[in-house]
Scaffold this active site. Structure first.
Site, PDB file in Angstrom:
ATOM      1  N   GLY A 129       0.826  -1.194   0.000  1.00  0.00           N
ATOM      2  CA  GLY A 129       0.000   0.000   0.000  1.00  0.00           C
ATOM      3  C   GLY A 129       0.865   1.250   0.000  1.00  0.00           C
ATOM      4  N   CYS A 130       0.242   2.380  -0.325  1.00  0.00           N
ATOM      5  CA  CYS A 130       0.989   3.639  -0.423  1.00  0.00           C
ATOM      6  C   CYS A 130       1.482   4.121   0.938  1.00  0.00           C
ATOM      7  CB  CYS A 130       0.137   4.701  -1.107  1.00  0.00           C
ATOM      8  SG  CYS A 130      -1.525   4.897  -0.421  1.00  0.00           S
ATOM      9  N   TYR A 131       0.590   4.213   1.909  1.00  0.00           N
ATOM     10  CA  TYR A 131       1.022   4.634   3.245  1.00  0.00           C
ATOM     11  C   TYR A 131       2.059   3.676   3.840  1.00  0.00           C
ATOM     12  CZ  TYR A 131      -2.686   8.216   3.763  1.00  0.00           C
ATOM     13  OH  TYR A 131      -3.507   9.315   3.634  1.00  0.00           O
TER      14      TYR A 131
END
Length: 346
Positions: A149-151
């Site tokens: 995921g990005c975070y």
């Protein structure tokens, strides 16, 4: 040429995959998959591809796609791939999944945080978490990649050097993060309308964001101890970008220079991780449209805390760029191929 297929090609991450793969010297896109735009020209959905892509959008028949492609990217909602992925598909094509379906090894934890039943738990153990800077060798041998995921990508890379060395108290770790609106996807949602987002900043998913267990898992693997964090994301009125600011108490006697040297050592040979000079804070505008992650730290002797900072493009390194980086490793290509993108300014 390696043939690639994309399911979910008309979402933000999917079209970013198209942008990157069109510039890749070793890949040909064979399938633009989109359940919403079957039989429509891809360039009619995203006008920036007029005269660049003449293909028509196809459906999401994964079995048929596996017959036509060497690698399949799935930029789809949570639960989609887990519900249709089979051993026969993996025998024919490598799969890089941009959803969370295979990121969390504890299936019960996935089901709790995402609120859905996992339909292919037997494949979870095989999936390799595709954070290239941490799992490079395992990625090279994988058939199934769980694209991070990005975070979690920005958080993990911002914190990993100190977590690995045991130089921060993981029980004191707090992560504050901010993201542009593209992170919410392309679907129409009232809370993401211009008048709701413009001139506004708001926290969301407070103490409940679904990326929390993914971040905790990765930092637990890296630090060698169970990690439980407070993670608070915020929505910023900009298109792209993520900024992470994390705080933790320092364990033992470590100077600011020694803390910084940990980052210089760990990322010295990492092309896509840039350790900034001095204590310069990372900024999202310096990584926009690129696969770079800018990181830096600042030690505060008054509180004995270290502030760990990271910035990256949520759609590129946080999704499509990282997926292409994983593909490069899986097929033995130059890891930087198709990703030597100078950040866009302004």
């Amino acid at each position: 040429m390696v043939k690639a297929g994309i399911i979910g090609a008309t979402g933000y991450a999917g079209q970013e995959l198209v942008r990157l793969l069109l510039g890749h010297r070793e890949v040909e896109i064979a399938w633009y998959g989109s359940r919403s735009y079957v039989d429509e020209k891809f360039a009619s959905v995203f006008g920036n591809y007029v005269k660049l892509v003449d293909d028509i959008c196809k459906g999401d028949d994964l079995e048929q796609l596996a017959e036509e492609a060497d690698v399949i990217f799935t930029a789809t909602p949570q639960g989609y791939l887990a519900g249709i992925l089979t051993e026969s598909v993996l025998e024919k094509a490598k799969v890089i999944d941009l959803s969370a379906d295979y990121r969390i090894k504890d299936v019960s934890k996935y089901e709790k945080w995402y609120g859905i039943e996992h339909k292919s738990p037997g494949l979870v153990a095989e999936a390799v978490y595709g954070l290239c800077e941490i799992n490079r060798e395992s990625i090279k041998k994988a058939r199934l990649i769980a694209n991070p995921g990005c975070y979690p990508t920005c958080s993990t890379l911002s914190i990993a050097p100190l977590a690995k060395r045991g130089w921060i108290d993981m029980d004191t770790l707090i992560i504050d993060a901010k993201s542009g609106t593209s992170g919410a996807g392309r679907g129409a949602k009232v809370q993401n309308l211009f008048c709701e987002v413009n001139e506004n900043i708001k926290a969301y998913g407070v103490a409940s964001h679904r990326h929390t267990p993914e971040i905790e898992d990765q930092l637990s693997y890296i630090s060698g101890k169970e990690v439980v964090i407070n993670f608070t994301p915020h929505l910023i009125p900009m298109n792209r970008g993520i900024l992470v600011t994390a705080y933790a108490k320092v364990v033992g006697e470590h100077s600011a220079d020694e803390l910084k040297q940990a980052y210089n050592e760990d990322y010295e040979d990492e092309y896509f991780v840039r350790v900034l000079e001095g204590t310069t804070p990372p900024e999202t505008k310096w990584v926009e449209g690129s696969n770079y992650v800018d990181v830096n730290i600042k030690y505060d002797p008054r509180t004995n805390r270290v502030i760990m900072m990271g910035a990256m493009d949520n759609i590129t390194k946080g999704a499509a760029g990282q997926a292409v980086q994983n593909m490069n490793l899986m097929f033995g290509f130059d890891e930087q191929e198709g990703l030597r993108l100078v950040p866009m300014v302004p």
